[in-house]
Scaffold this motif. Structure first.
Motif, PDB file in Angstrom:
ATOM      1  N   GLU A 140      25.010 -29.198  28.901  1.00  0.00           N
ATOM      2  CA  GLU A 140      26.110 -28.312  29.316  1.00  0.00           C
ATOM      3  C   GLU A 140      27.424 -29.076  29.392  1.00  0.00           C
ATOM      4  N   ARG A 166      24.177 -23.370  21.643  1.00  0.00           N
ATOM      5  CA  ARG A 166      24.659 -22.251  22.472  1.00  0.00           C
ATOM      6  C   ARG A 166      24.333 -22.445  23.945  1.00  0.00           C
ATOM      7  N   GLY A 167      23.372 -23.314  24.234  1.00  0.00           N
ATOM      8  CA  GLY A 167      23.050 -23.551  25.634  1.00  0.00           C
ATOM      9  C   GLY A 167      21.687 -24.200  25.778  1.00  0.00           C
ATOM     10  N   ALA A 168      21.416 -24.683  26.974  1.00  0.00           N
ATOM     11  CA  ALA A 168      20.121 -25.296  27.271  1.00  0.00           C
ATOM     12  C   ALA A 168      19.637 -24.780  28.619  1.00  0.00           C
ATOM     13  N   THR A 169      18.333 -24.561  28.708  1.00  0.00           N
ATOM     14  CA  THR A 169      17.771 -23.988  29.936  1.00  0.00           C
ATOM     15  C   THR A 169      16.413 -24.619  30.222  1.00  0.00           C
ATOM     16  N   PHE A 182      22.381 -14.305  25.305  1.00  0.00           N
ATOM     17  CA  PHE A 182      23.190 -15.080  26.264  1.00  0.00           C
ATOM     18  C   PHE A 182      23.175 -16.591  26.010  1.00  0.00           C
ATOM     19  N   GLY A 183      22.272 -17.063  25.184  1.00  0.00           N
ATOM     20  CA  GLY A 183      22.242 -18.477  24.848  1.00  0.00           C
ATOM     21  C   GLY A 183      21.493 -19.343  25.844  1.00  0.00           C
ATOM     22  N   SER A 184      21.619 -19.007  27.124  1.00  0.00           N
ATOM     23  CA  SER A 184      20.984 -19.826  28.164  1.00  0.00           C
ATOM     24  C   SER A 184      21.055 -19.079  29.492  1.00  0.00           C
ATOM     25  N   LYS A 185      20.377 -19.631  30.494  1.00  0.00           N
ATOM     26  CA  LYS A 185      20.481 -19.072  31.848  1.00  0.00           C
ATOM     27  C   LYS A 185      21.939 -19.140  32.318  1.00  0.00           C
ATOM     28  N   ARG A 186      22.606 -20.240  32.012  1.00  0.00           N
ATOM     29  CA  ARG A 186      24.017 -20.369  32.407  1.00  0.00           C
ATOM     30  C   ARG A 186      24.873 -19.307  31.723  1.00  0.00           C
ATOM     31  N   GLU A 205      19.132 -23.263  22.681  1.00  0.00           N
ATOM     32  CA  GLU A 205      19.435 -22.154  21.775  1.00  0.00           C
ATOM     33  C   GLU A 205      20.508 -22.596  20.781  1.00  0.00           C
TER      34      GLU A 205
END
Lengths: 117, 154
Positions: free
Chosen positions: A112, A36-39, B48-52, A88
């Protein structure tokens, strides 16, 4: 330290050196469709980790392995929180991965970009 | 799913838009967001999954609720739009994120249509830029309000 790479349609997380031992895991393969994403998130190292099962937790030294908190299952492999990246996931055993990488900014950009493909 | 969501998502997105507009993407940490939004870190990732993911939600909300409904105002003389996140995104994040670039370009086309053309849009954005610079700390006329249409000025 973990090395994160994109191989075909998967995100591959490989533990390096002794972190394989502490985390009791050497490699995780996650379909990109489940990412779902990486941070980059150095602050997460200071958060409560929940219950460890199984893994290694020496506060201020290393957090590695599987941790359960609020019904979520999180995989940790972090010594230096400044280099922590949060990945995530959806529809996976782990809700999220919190791993230390060499260059968090570069890893986040790579994940991303791979998600956009 | 066992995931907690004990916060108002729309309020959190609105607050995030304000934070990102003031400090740009890289100037905002997850610690900043957790503190300013009053949201648990794990909940933020869960939703939201991430900051982006949060940034994109904030930018879309800004476009839908702050920019598009006020496009009719852009032809008023001296009008200064309160579109900080859109314009900061154009200058800051669009270079690195194609999805942001696409959204910003699409909205600027809508602004062109509302102003009558790119030249008029450039004038409008120029006014915004001057206003933003002049409304910084210590400036006598610090206006944090929404859209402004100065009157009584030449």
């Amino acid at each position: 330290m973990a090395v994160i790479s994109v191989q075909d349609q998967d995100l591959v997380v490989e533990m390096e050196g002794l972190d394989k031992l502490w985390a009791l895991k050497s490699r995780l393969t996650i379909p990109l469709a489940h990412v779902r994403g990486a941070t980059a998130d150095p602050g997460i190292a200071g958060e409560p980790k929940g219950l460890r099962a199984p893994g290694t937790h020496l506060p201020g030294v290393i957090t590695a392995g599987t941790f359960h908190q609020d019904g979520e299952k999180v995989f940790w492999a972090v010594r230096d929180g400044q280099k922590a990246v949060v990945v995530e996931l959806a529809d996976e055993r782990y809700t999220r991965l919190v791993v230390e990488v060499d260059d968090p900014r570069e890893v986040v950009a790579m994940v991303e970009q791979a998600m956009r493909r | 799913m066992g995931r907690r969501r004990s916060f108002d998502v729309d309020e959190a997105v609105e607050a995030a838009a304000e934070v990102f507009a003031r400090r740009a993407y890289d100037g905002v940490s997850i610690d900043d967001l957790v503190t300013r939004l009053g949201v648990h870190r794990n909940s933020l990732y869960g939703v939201f999954g991430s900051k982006r993911g949060l940034y994109l939600a904030a930018l879309r909300r800004h476009v839908d609720q702050d920019v598009r409904p006020r496009l009719a105002l852009v032809t008023e003389p001296g009008h200064v739009p309160a579109w900080d996140l859109l314009l900061v995104a154009a200058a800051d994040r669009a270079r690195e994120d194609p999805e942001v670039a696409e959204l910003v370009s699409a909205v600027l086309c809508e602004v062109d249509a509302a102003t009558g053309g790119p030249r008029a849009t450039e004038g409008l954005l120029g006014r915004w830029l001057r206003h933003r610079a002049a409304s910084g700390e210590g400036a006598p006329d610090n206006d944090d309000g929404p859209e402004t249409v100065p009157d009584g000025e030449d």
